[in-house]
Design a protein around this motif. Structure first.
Motif, PDB file in Angstrom:
ATOM      1  N   LEU A  40      60.699  67.674  86.370  1.00 18.13           N
ATOM      2  CA  LEU A  40      61.237  66.870  85.264  1.00 18.13           C
ATOM      3  C   LEU A  40      62.034  67.720  84.279  1.00 18.13           C
ATOM      4  N   SER A  41      62.445  68.904  84.715  1.00 16.05           N
ATOM      5  CA  SER A  41      63.211  69.832  83.870  1.00 16.05           C
ATOM      6  C   SER A  41      62.486  70.113  82.555  1.00 16.05           C
ATOM      7  N   THR A  42      61.215  70.457  82.675  1.00 15.55           N
ATOM      8  CA  THR A  42      60.396  70.742  81.495  1.00 15.55           C
ATOM      9  C   THR A  42      60.212  72.250  81.343  1.00 15.55           C
ATOM     10  N   SER A  43      59.498  72.646  80.304  1.00 17.37           N
ATOM     11  CA  SER A  43      59.252  74.077  80.070  1.00 17.37           C
ATOM     12  C   SER A  43      57.789  74.297  79.684  1.00 17.37           C
ATOM     13  N   HIS A  44      56.910  73.641  80.394  1.00 16.29           N
ATOM     14  CA  HIS A  44      55.477  73.793  80.119  1.00 16.29           C
ATOM     15  C   HIS A  44      55.031  75.220  80.424  1.00 16.29           C
ATOM     16  N   THR A  45      54.004  75.639  79.716  1.00 16.83           N
ATOM     17  CA  THR A  45      53.425  76.970  79.970  1.00 16.83           C
ATOM     18  C   THR A  45      52.038  76.880  80.594  1.00 16.83           C
TER      19      THR A  45
ATOM     20  N   ASN B 127      57.676  72.634  86.652  1.00 21.60           N
ATOM     21  CA  ASN B 127      58.663  72.453  85.580  1.00 21.60           C
ATOM     22  C   ASN B 127      60.004  71.970  86.118  1.00 21.60           C
ATOM     23  N   SER B 128      60.295  72.274  87.399  1.00 22.75           N
ATOM     24  CA  SER B 128      61.568  71.847  87.976  1.00 22.75           C
ATOM     25  C   SER B 128      61.615  70.345  88.232  1.00 22.75           C
TER      26      SER B 128
ATOM     27  N   GLU C 249      52.245  65.484  82.535  1.00 21.74           N
ATOM     28  CA  GLU C 249      53.521  64.805  82.276  1.00 21.74           C
ATOM     29  C   GLU C 249      54.088  64.183  83.552  1.00 21.74           C
ATOM     30  N   ILE C 250      53.986  64.892  84.653  1.00 18.23           N
ATOM     31  CA  ILE C 250      54.498  64.349  85.924  1.00 18.23           C
ATOM     32  C   ILE C 250      53.705  63.118  86.341  1.00 18.23           C
TER      33      ILE C 250
ATOM     34  N   ALA D  90      51.973  70.450  82.633  1.00 16.82           N
ATOM     35  CA  ALA D  90      53.025  70.017  83.559  1.00 16.82           C
ATOM     36  C   ALA D  90      52.551  68.878  84.444  1.00 16.82           C
TER      37      ALA D  90
END
Length: 301
Positions: free
Chosen positions: A156-161, A153-154, A169-170, A166
């Motif tokens: 792309l500054s995301t908040s995946h669970t 999550n760090s 998206e990366i 995650a």
């Protein structure tokens, strides 16, 4: 394309096998590198001088094995490529049969040998398989998954669970920027190196504390697997004009031999046991979203 260090090991095994086989017209044997296509894929990575050095350590190794075995060799088998497939404890590279007895040998080579890279392990199976500690493995895996989620999550500054969300998206972000995978050394992911170091340090510290909670017999068991204790080893250095080999058998370590557990760098737990330091180093297998591995190594103090 094969990895050069892996290919050096395979060629060391192959040339040792060839020289052993050539010592007698009655000796038979086999090797995966008897296939000229496979052999060429490995030899193509080396210069003529490097190949000459690999052949020299092969001959030196064969001479040492012949002296150790004493009796004429009936069969020599180069099994290093496949030995790991029958269990993580099996690290034999060559098996020699005299008709009376069978001997196994583990071969290692490099241009300079100080630390022996013994095994590649899964970060989420080490404690269970090597230390016989399934409860501690479950605790580690839970911590590992949470910290890996934070790490991803760090990026792309995301908040995946979920890890899959995650990583998807990366990987999509990497492909949209013309990359085949998300790589630490690319400018668009330069910030990921700091996150990687923090992540590796956190799981290193977790492993350190869990190993410290175990009894010394379990710790010695893991170290014996990395050390290949009580097996016949040949360590060889191939460097033009400075070729040399060392034949040794590492004694079995027991709980009372465990002296100290320490942390080094940002990714390694070291265990001092007897005359050796055994290391467990975390590393990323490849890109940012790839799996994390552990490298087991040892060196004589």
């Amino acid at each position: 394309m094969p990895n050069k260090s892996d290919s050096a090991g395979k060629l060391h095994q192959y040339y040792t096998y060839k020289y052993l086989k050539s010592k007698s017209s009655t000796t038979t044997g086999n090797s995966p590198l008897d296939d000229t296509v496979i052999l060429s894929a490995h030899t193509s990575l080396f210069t003529a001088n490097e190949l000459k050095s690999l052949k020299i350590i092969g001959q030196l190794s064969a001479d040492e094995i012949s002296a150790f075995v004493i009796y004429p060799i009936a069969l020599v088998q180069d099994i290093g490529v496949s030995s790991g497939a029958v269990g993580f404890i099996n690290t034999d590279d060559l098996v020699v049969n005299t008709g009376y007895s069978k001997f196994s040998f583990s071969l290692k080579c490099a241009t300079s040998i100080d630390t022996i890279l013994s095994k590649n392990m899964g970060a989420q199976s080490l404690l269970k398989k090597y230390f016989h500690a399934p409860t501690e493995q479950a605790n580690f895996n839970n911590y590992f998954e949470n910290r890996r989620m934070d790490f991803l999550n760090s990026i792309l500054s995301t908040s995946h669970t979920t890890l899959s969300g995650a990583t998807t998206e990366i990987n999509s972000f990497a492909k949209s920027n013309g990359l085949d995978k998300a790589r630490f050394n690319h400018p668009i992911f330069s910030h990921a190196n700091t996150s990687r170091n923090l992540f590796l340090t956190s799981i290193r510290d977790c492993l350190y504390h869990l190993i410290n909670s175990l009894n010394k017999d379990k710790i010695a068991n893991a170290c014996n697997i990395i050390l290949d204790s009580e097996k016949n080893h040949i360590h060889a250095e191939y460097k033009s004009g400075k070729e040399k080999i060392t034949f040794l058998s590492i004694p079995l370590q027991v709980g009372k031999d465990v002296l100290r557990i320490t942390k080094t760098g940002d990714n390694t737990v070291n265990i001092k046991i007897g005359d050796y330091t055994v290391g467990f180093r975390f590393k990323f297998e490849s890109g940012i979203t790839q799996s994390i591995k552990l490298v087991g190594s040892y060196r004589k103090i």
